[in-house]
Design a protein around this motif. Structure first.
Motif, PDB file in Angstrom:
ATOM      1  N   PRO A  10     -31.153  57.883 -77.704  1.00 21.40           N
ATOM      2  CA  PRO A  10     -32.193  57.777 -78.740  1.00 21.40           C
ATOM      3  C   PRO A  10     -33.399  58.597 -78.313  1.00 21.40           C
ATOM      4  O   PRO A  10     -33.815  58.540 -77.161  1.00 21.40           O
ATOM      5  CB  PRO A  10     -32.518  56.286 -78.769  1.00 21.40           C
ATOM      6  N   LYS A  14     -38.417  53.660 -80.651  1.00 20.93           N
ATOM      7  CA  LYS A  14     -38.211  53.035 -81.950  1.00 20.93           C
ATOM      8  C   LYS A  14     -36.756  53.167 -82.388  1.00 20.93           C
ATOM      9  O   LYS A  14     -36.150  52.221 -82.897  1.00 20.93           O
ATOM     10  CB  LYS A  14     -39.126  53.676 -82.995  1.00 20.93           C
ATOM     11  N   ALA A  16     -34.317  53.579 -80.312  1.00 24.26           N
ATOM     12  CA  ALA A  16     -33.558  52.764 -79.348  1.00 24.26           C
ATOM     13  C   ALA A  16     -33.564  51.299 -79.760  1.00 24.26           C
ATOM     14  O   ALA A  16     -32.556  50.597 -79.649  1.00 24.26           O
ATOM     15  CB  ALA A  16     -34.143  52.918 -77.947  1.00 24.26           C
ATOM     16  N   ALA A  17     -34.723  50.858 -80.255  1.00 25.45           N
ATOM     17  CA  ALA A  17     -34.841  49.455 -80.666  1.00 25.45           C
ATOM     18  C   ALA A  17     -33.985  49.164 -81.894  1.00 25.45           C
ATOM     19  O   ALA A  17     -33.503  48.052 -82.078  1.00 25.45           O
ATOM     20  CB  ALA A  17     -36.300  49.124 -80.947  1.00 25.45           C
ATOM     21  N   CYS A  19     -31.038  50.513 -82.714  1.00 27.69           N
ATOM     22  CA  CYS A  19     -29.594  50.442 -82.496  1.00 27.69           C
ATOM     23  C   CYS A  19     -29.235  49.301 -81.565  1.00 27.69           C
ATOM     24  O   CYS A  19     -29.854  49.082 -80.543  1.00 27.69           O
ATOM     25  CB  CYS A  19     -29.068  51.766 -81.948  1.00 27.69           C
ATOM     26  N   ARG A  20     -28.209  48.557 -81.974  1.00 29.01           N
ATOM     27  CA  ARG A  20     -27.793  47.370 -81.223  1.00 29.01           C
ATOM     28  C   ARG A  20     -26.750  47.746 -80.189  1.00 29.01           C
ATOM     29  O   ARG A  20     -25.764  48.385 -80.513  1.00 29.01           O
ATOM     30  CB  ARG A  20     -27.195  46.334 -82.176  1.00 29.01           C
ATOM     31  N   GLY A  21     -26.967  47.320 -78.975  1.00 32.37           N
ATOM     32  CA  GLY A  21     -26.002  47.583 -77.910  1.00 32.37           C
ATOM     33  C   GLY A  21     -25.672  46.313 -77.154  1.00 32.37           C
ATOM     34  O   GLY A  21     -26.193  45.247 -77.487  1.00 32.37           O
ATOM     35  N   ASP A  24     -28.573  44.008 -75.795  1.00 34.20           N
ATOM     36  CA  ASP A  24     -29.330  43.077 -76.642  1.00 34.20           C
ATOM     37  C   ASP A  24     -28.784  41.655 -76.592  1.00 34.20           C
ATOM     38  O   ASP A  24     -29.533  40.692 -76.683  1.00 34.20           O
ATOM     39  CB  ASP A  24     -29.338  43.597 -78.072  1.00 34.20           C
ATOM     40  N   CYS A 127     -24.416  52.316 -74.673  1.00 37.10           N
ATOM     41  CA  CYS A 127     -25.666  51.568 -74.629  1.00 37.10           C
ATOM     42  C   CYS A 127     -26.110  51.184 -76.041  1.00 37.10           C
ATOM     43  O   CYS A 127     -26.607  50.092 -76.256  1.00 37.10           O
ATOM     44  CB  CYS A 127     -26.732  52.407 -73.938  1.00 37.10           C
ATOM     45  N   CYS A 128     -25.935  52.071 -76.967  1.00 34.56           N
ATOM     46  CA  CYS A 128     -26.315  51.803 -78.364  1.00 34.56           C
ATOM     47  C   CYS A 128     -25.082  51.790 -79.264  1.00 34.56           C
ATOM     48  O   CYS A 128     -24.112  52.414 -78.959  1.00 34.56           O
ATOM     49  CB  CYS A 128     -27.302  52.860 -78.847  1.00 34.56           C
TER      50      CYS A 128
END
Lengths: 128, 128
Positions: A10, A14, A16-17, A19-21, A24, A127-128
């Motif tokens: 990312p 923002k 990065a936040a 996308c869910r990986g 989370d 990660c994402c």
DNA sequence: TCAAAGATTGCAGGATGACGCAAGTACGCA
DNA sequence: TGCGTACTTGCGTCATCCTGCAATCTTTGA
């Protein structure tokens, strides 16, 4: 371009936040809150090193706080998934959930590694 | 019999509490307190998934709290050893200390394993 | 059925922490 | 030097949490 699945690093926090990986799910405040109090940590260490189920009364002898405080802390730790409670008559035995705890910690470490750029993370799509 | 070095399973939680093992150093309330707040956890995940150093302003865009709150949280996370701060001009970049964090988590998991009776722990002399 | 042991729960206090606003500091640029 | 940007810090408020005391509940044994 709005529906492109982000599988690369990312560009911004923002993004990065958004996308869910795996990270989370593993960054659970409830679990870590259990470890955030000195008294609770002492109780966990106490039971963990003992290696068996311990009653509230036994554990209460380890620290200087009131019996009721220990009872409350142990109940909270059980709700958080750190301990496991087993009732035998009037005595409640609390034991450490070693396997589940270790799995959570190692999974989190793995998920962090997947994000680490030095290890080829954050751009590998894991990660994402 | 009073000075016998306890290298076997402690009989009681009180004995377990008395003997110092690797677990006691690794169960650090300060570290886990950093992970105990939902807002902080969101910030950590945000920076971790981004995989690079992020400025306070960038990170503040990710969540709904005030800019000053983000600044305070990030400073706390740096003090806790979770993040690392690098100043470049007027901009402060916070990045996740992946290696140190992963090492702490895995060490704790290992120390717990050493205590787990199912894995021959708590009687192997490594826990206490 | 009663008493005692082991544990939980209600309540009130004090402490800690998260938050937003506003002011202040540090740095870069014109 | 003056201005704007990036961030930190002081302050007051509100919510949450930790703690101890006392009352209550559950279970066992006489």
């Amino acid at each position: 371009m709005t529906q492109v699945r982000n599988r690369r690093t990312p560009a911004t926090p923002k993004q990065a936040a958004a996308c869910r990986g795996p990270l989370d799910k593993l960054l659970d405040p409830v679990l870590f809150k259990a470890f955030s109090d000195p008294t609770r940590v002492a109780l966990i260490g106490c039971i963990a090193k003992c290696g068996r189920g311990c009653s509230v009364g036994e554990v209460a002898e380890c620290c200087s706080v009131d019996f009721s405080v220990v009872s409350r802390h142990l109940a909270l730790l059980a709700r958080s998934g750190v301990l496991e409670a087993t009732k035998d008559g009037r005595t409640v035995f609390y034991r450490v959930r070693y396997a589940e705890l270790c799995r959570s910690l190692r999974s989190l470490a793995d998920a962090l590694d997947e994000c680490c750029p030095a290890k080829g993370g954050a751009g590998n799509g894991k990660c994402c």
